[in-house]
Design a protein around this motif. Structure first.
Motif, PDB file in Angstrom:
ATOM      1  N   PRO A 162      10.351  -6.106   7.598  1.00 35.74           N
ATOM      2  CA  PRO A 162       9.632  -6.960   8.549  1.00 35.74           C
ATOM      3  C   PRO A 162       9.304  -6.272   9.887  1.00 35.74           C
ATOM      4  N   ASP A 163       9.967  -5.156  10.170  1.00 36.36           N
ATOM      5  CA  ASP A 163       9.705  -4.439  11.421  1.00 36.36           C
ATOM      6  C   ASP A 163       8.519  -3.487  11.328  1.00 36.36           C
ATOM      7  N   LEU A 164       7.932  -3.338  10.141  1.00 36.76           N
ATOM      8  CA  LEU A 164       6.742  -2.494   9.993  1.00 36.76           C
ATOM      9  C   LEU A 164       5.519  -3.216  10.559  1.00 36.76           C
ATOM     10  N   ASN A 165       4.721  -2.504  11.335  1.00 35.72           N
ATOM     11  CA  ASN A 165       3.494  -3.119  11.838  1.00 35.72           C
ATOM     12  C   ASN A 165       2.352  -2.845  10.854  1.00 35.72           C
ATOM     13  N   PRO A 166       1.253  -3.596  10.956  1.00 37.13           N
ATOM     14  CA  PRO A 166       0.141  -3.431  10.010  1.00 37.13           C
ATOM     15  C   PRO A 166      -0.436  -2.012   9.985  1.00 37.13           C
ATOM     16  N   GLU A 167      -0.449  -1.343  11.126  1.00 38.11           N
ATOM     17  CA  GLU A 167      -0.975   0.023  11.173  1.00 38.11           C
ATOM     18  C   GLU A 167      -0.103   0.978  10.365  1.00 38.11           C
ATOM     19  N   ARG A 168       1.199   0.819  10.473  1.00 43.59           N
ATOM     20  CA  ARG A 168       2.114   1.686   9.727  1.00 43.59           C
ATOM     21  C   ARG A 168       2.000   1.411   8.231  1.00 43.59           C
ATOM     22  N   ILE A 169       1.881   0.134   7.861  1.00 46.52           N
ATOM     23  CA  ILE A 169       1.716  -0.212   6.446  1.00 46.52           C
ATOM     24  C   ILE A 169       0.438   0.401   5.897  1.00 46.52           C
ATOM     25  N   ALA A 170      -0.642   0.363   6.663  1.00 48.68           N
ATOM     26  CA  ALA A 170      -1.902   0.978   6.236  1.00 48.68           C
ATOM     27  C   ALA A 170      -1.752   2.485   6.088  1.00 48.68           C
ATOM     28  N   GLU A 171      -1.015   3.109   6.993  1.00 44.48           N
ATOM     29  CA  GLU A 171      -0.765   4.546   6.914  1.00 44.48           C
ATOM     30  C   GLU A 171       0.069   4.882   5.672  1.00 44.48           C
ATOM     31  N   MET A 172       1.069   4.060   5.391  1.00 43.59           N
ATOM     32  CA  MET A 172       1.890   4.251   4.195  1.00 43.59           C
ATOM     33  C   MET A 172       1.042   4.109   2.930  1.00 43.59           C
ATOM     34  N   PHE A 173       0.196   3.074   2.904  1.00 40.24           N
ATOM     35  CA  PHE A 173      -0.641   2.867   1.721  1.00 40.24           C
ATOM     36  C   PHE A 173      -1.612   4.026   1.531  1.00 40.24           C
ATOM     37  N   SER A 174      -2.158   4.541   2.598  1.00 43.48           N
ATOM     38  CA  SER A 174      -3.073   5.675   2.513  1.00 43.48           C
ATOM     39  C   SER A 174      -2.394   6.867   1.831  1.00 43.48           C
ATOM     40  N   LEU A 175      -1.167   7.137   2.218  1.00 39.67           N
ATOM     41  CA  LEU A 175      -0.400   8.220   1.594  1.00 39.67           C
ATOM     42  C   LEU A 175      -0.062   7.873   0.139  1.00 39.67           C
TER      43      LEU A 175
END
Length: 135
Positions: free
Chosen positions: A13-26
């Motif tokens: 829950p501490d992940l922000n949307p930008e970090r999740i998008a970065e993770m998905f990109s990888l």
């Protein structure tokens, strides 16, 4: 040999949307046939993530997700670790940084949350009616 990756452990829950998008990109570089929706749904089933950053630029180079839960087994509570998705950029594989960071992170979280016996659910069965590997 010096570490080339450093880790940061976060509750999902501490992940922000930008970090999740970065993770998905990888993630999407190495796992085909997926979508952001599928990735987010699977991520929501876990409760922790270890983010892996390179020590030179501080850029995200990988991550591993996991779920920690408690189950009773033969009258004792066990803290179980279910390892989820793991992605590490090809250039950052082949060293001991990920295992070192993973072990330290799991022990830190489990020891703080519930210092029970610890079992690792490597098969994702979440059924501890059989002898589980204990750490």
């Amino acid at each position: 040999m010096d570490a080339i990756l450093t880790g940061q452990i976060l509750a999902i829950p501490d992940l922000n949307p930008e970090r999740i998008a970065e993770m998905f990109s990888l993630f999407s570089v190495y796992y085909h046939g997926t979508s952001l929706g599928i990735f987010q749904r699977d991520l929501g089933k876990k409760n922790w993530v270890i983010l892996l950053f390179d020590t030179q630029e501080g850029k995200l180079r990988g991550f591993t997700t996991f779920e920690i839960y408690t189950r009773s087994y033969q009258g004792s509570d066990l803290t179980v670790v279910y390892s989820g998705d793991t992605v590490v950029e090809k250039e950052y594989r082949g060293n001991f940084d990920l295992p070192r960071i993973w072990i330290h992170s799991i022990l830190d979280v489990c020891w703080d949350a519930a210092p029970h016996l610890l079992a690792v659910d490597i098969f994702g069965v979440q059924d501890l009616s059989f002898p589980a590997p204990l750490l």
